[in-house]
Design an enzyme around this catalytic site. Structure first.
Site, PDB file in Angstrom:
ATOM      1  N   ILE A  17       0.855  -1.202   0.000  1.00 19.01           N
ATOM      2  CA  ILE A  17       0.000   0.000   0.000  1.00 19.01           C
ATOM      3  C   ILE A  17       0.885   1.244   0.000  1.00 19.01           C
ATOM      4  O   ILE A  17       0.614   2.221  -0.711  1.00 19.01           O
ATOM      5  CB  ILE A  17      -0.986   0.000   1.194  1.00 19.01           C
ATOM      6  CG1 ILE A  17      -1.931  -1.199   1.090  1.00 19.01           C
ATOM      7  CG2 ILE A  17      -1.790   1.300   1.243  1.00 19.01           C
ATOM      8  CD1 ILE A  17      -2.906  -1.347   2.250  1.00 19.01           C
ATOM      9  N   GLY A  76       1.841  -3.012   9.641  1.00 16.07           N
ATOM     10  CA  GLY A  76       1.246  -3.808  10.692  1.00 16.07           C
ATOM     11  C   GLY A  76       1.574  -5.263  10.479  1.00 16.07           C
ATOM     12  O   GLY A  76       1.990  -5.659   9.390  1.00 16.07           O
ATOM     13  N   GLN A 107       4.796   2.860  18.975  1.00 16.67           N
ATOM     14  CA  GLN A 107       4.740   4.007  18.061  1.00 16.67           C
ATOM     15  C   GLN A 107       4.029   5.190  18.723  1.00 16.67           C
ATOM     16  O   GLN A 107       4.395   6.341  18.498  1.00 16.67           O
ATOM     17  CB  GLN A 107       4.053   3.584  16.755  1.00 16.67           C
ATOM     18  CG  GLN A 107       4.893   2.508  16.036  1.00 16.67           C
ATOM     19  CD  GLN A 107       4.420   2.162  14.647  1.00 16.67           C
ATOM     20  OE1 GLN A 107       3.260   2.353  14.314  1.00 16.67           O
ATOM     21  NE2 GLN A 107       5.327   1.645  13.832  1.00 16.67           N
ATOM     22  N   ASP A 150     -14.065   1.701   2.236  1.00 18.65           N
ATOM     23  CA  ASP A 150     -15.421   1.163   2.338  1.00 18.65           C
ATOM     24  C   ASP A 150     -16.430   2.182   1.811  1.00 18.65           C
ATOM     25  O   ASP A 150     -17.376   1.840   1.094  1.00 18.65           O
ATOM     26  CB  ASP A 150     -15.721   0.815   3.802  1.00 18.65           C
ATOM     27  CG  ASP A 150     -14.618  -0.035   4.410  1.00 18.65           C
ATOM     28  OD1 ASP A 150     -14.395  -1.142   3.915  1.00 18.65           O
ATOM     29  OD2 ASP A 150     -13.936   0.430   5.349  1.00 18.65           O
ATOM     30  N   HIS A 209     -13.865  -1.001  10.554  1.00 16.23           N
ATOM     31  CA  HIS A 209     -13.383  -1.415   9.238  1.00 16.23           C
ATOM     32  C   HIS A 209     -13.225  -2.946   9.266  1.00 16.23           C
ATOM     33  O   HIS A 209     -12.142  -3.479   9.444  1.00 16.23           O
ATOM     34  CB  HIS A 209     -12.041  -0.743   8.919  1.00 16.23           C
ATOM     35  CG  HIS A 209     -11.395  -1.306   7.684  1.00 16.23           C
ATOM     36  ND1 HIS A 209     -11.924  -1.164   6.425  1.00 16.23           N
ATOM     37  CD2 HIS A 209     -10.278  -2.047   7.522  1.00 16.23           C
ATOM     38  CE1 HIS A 209     -11.166  -1.785   5.545  1.00 16.23           C
ATOM     39  NE2 HIS A 209     -10.156  -2.339   6.193  1.00 16.23           N
ATOM     40  N   SER A 254      -6.439  -5.668  -1.893  1.00 14.38           N
ATOM     41  CA  SER A 254      -6.810  -4.455  -2.628  1.00 14.38           C
ATOM     42  C   SER A 254      -5.854  -3.323  -2.278  1.00 14.38           C
ATOM     43  O   SER A 254      -6.088  -2.590  -1.327  1.00 14.38           O
ATOM     44  CB  SER A 254      -8.242  -4.059  -2.290  1.00 14.38           C
ATOM     45  OG  SER A 254      -8.560  -4.430  -0.970  1.00 14.38           O
TER      46      SER A 254
END
Ligand code: NDP
Length: 324
Positions: free
Chosen positions: A16, A88, A111, A158, A186, A237
């Site tokens: 991503i 992650g 973090q 979404d 999500h 995706s």
């Protein structure tokens, strides 16, 4: 107001991140601000991260002012204005949800501590890494010196999926569809709500005139779209997720259009009966890098039940994450 912005992207060696960086560096999030870019990933990804840096040099982006890469949060979060958390730990086969929450919880605690110590106090955070809402909650609860309103998690993908499905069904263009809402988590319990939306200025329910579709197939399609893409592409995706990260940051920073709202997962303040202290996706309006939760929408019984289900899931994720 300077003409520069310090942006850190975590998980920047991942997929991503790779799709998002060109959008960021062509001014699609923060306009013509020059970008001091910091790329964070785990030490094992160091060589990949260097490769990304080489490609960023070769992109010759006029907006790219400087790049720093590495794995140390305290160095890379120093004075950041915006942090995008894409990195992650992925869910592996056989892993319980609780294990995933614990592993990512620890990453986001670490973090959060670094953000608390070295980031600007008005730093804005967007969490993409899953479970995004709960990771974001841990980050916000740990970085205590930064206001809770500065934290958000991504439900824009979404939201965009919902708009797109309505446009396809209505046979109109994307810009003709307005004000759909994603409520909650999500995850597959999210509730894509069309009750307050319009197509060409007409209520979506009137325009589409197919209750069975809107109350069943539409909702399920949006909830499970990630799986549909994964099955077809044999990969998750990535392009559409990166595009949604861009949309989320752009609208938060530049503001939403008059009379329009978008979905963002933000720190709940009790609106719509959702308990305080969850990161919950709501309809929001934005201006100047601030958001407001849209108030006063009428929620019918069908919607109340869907919102209850996704709220329950977030409460149980929170309980698991904080019991670790
Ligand atoms: P991706 O870049 O494809 O995905 C990154 C994260 O975004 C995952 O948690 C993923 O969740 C989540 N995500 C949210 N929405 C979507 C969506 N619509 N589609 C797909 N993913 C979505 O993963 P990669 O494995 O390519 O990259 C992850 C990078 O993070 C690696 O480079 C890794 O080294 C790094 N990392 C960094 C850490 C750190 O900075 N401390 C810690 C751990 C890893 P999901 O798993 O549910 O798909």
């Amino acid at each position: 107001e300077t003409d520069e912005i310090n942006v850190c992207v975590t998980g920047a060696a991942g997929q991503i991140g790779y799709a998002f960086l060109p959008l960021l560096l062509t001014g699609q999030c923060f306009g013509d601000k020059k970008i001091n870019l910091r790329l964070l990933d785990v030490p094992q990804a160091e060589s990949i991260l260097q490769g990304v840096e080489l490609e960023l040099q070769d992109g010759a982006y006029p907006l790219l002012k400087s790049i720093k890469t590495g794995s140390d949060e305290t160095t890379l979060f120093k004075d950041v204005d915006v942090a995008v958390f894409i990195g992650g730990f992925p869910r592996k086969p056989g892993m319980e949800r609780k294990d995933l929450l614990t592993i990512n919880g620890n990453i986001f605690k670490k973090q959060g501590q670094a953000l608390d110590t070295v980031a600007k106090k008005n730093c804005k955070s967007l969490v993409v890494a899953n479970p995004a809402n709960t990771n974001c909650l841990i980050l916000a609860e740990t970085a205590k010196s930064i206001p809770k309103q500065n934290f958000s998690a991504l439900t824009r993908l979404d939201h965009n999926r919902a708009i797109s499905q309505i446009a396809l069904k209505a046979g109109c263009s994307i810009t003709d569809v307005k004000n759909v809402i994603i409520w909650g988590n999500h995850s597959t319990t999210q509730y894509p709500d069309v009750n307050h939306g319009t197509v060409l200025g007409k209520r979506i329910r009137q325009f589409i005139n197919d209750e069975a579709y809107l109350n069943n197939a539409f909702i399920e399609r949006v909830q499970k779209r990630g799986g549909e893409v994964l099955a077809a592409r044999k990969n998750s995706s990535v392009m559409s997720a990166a595009n949604a990260v861009k949309d989320h940051l752009h609208d938060w920073y530049f503001g939403t259009k008059q009379g329009e709202f978008v979905s963002m997962a933000v720190y709940s303040d009790g609106s719509y009966g959702v308990p305080n202290g969850l990161i919950f996706s709501y309809p929001v309006t934005c201006s100047n890098f601030n958001y407001k939760i849209v108030q006063g929408l009428h929620i019918d019984e069908f919607s109340k039940e869907k919102i209850r289900i996704t709220t329950e899931e977030l409460l149980s994720e929170k309980a698991d994450a904080f019991s670790a």
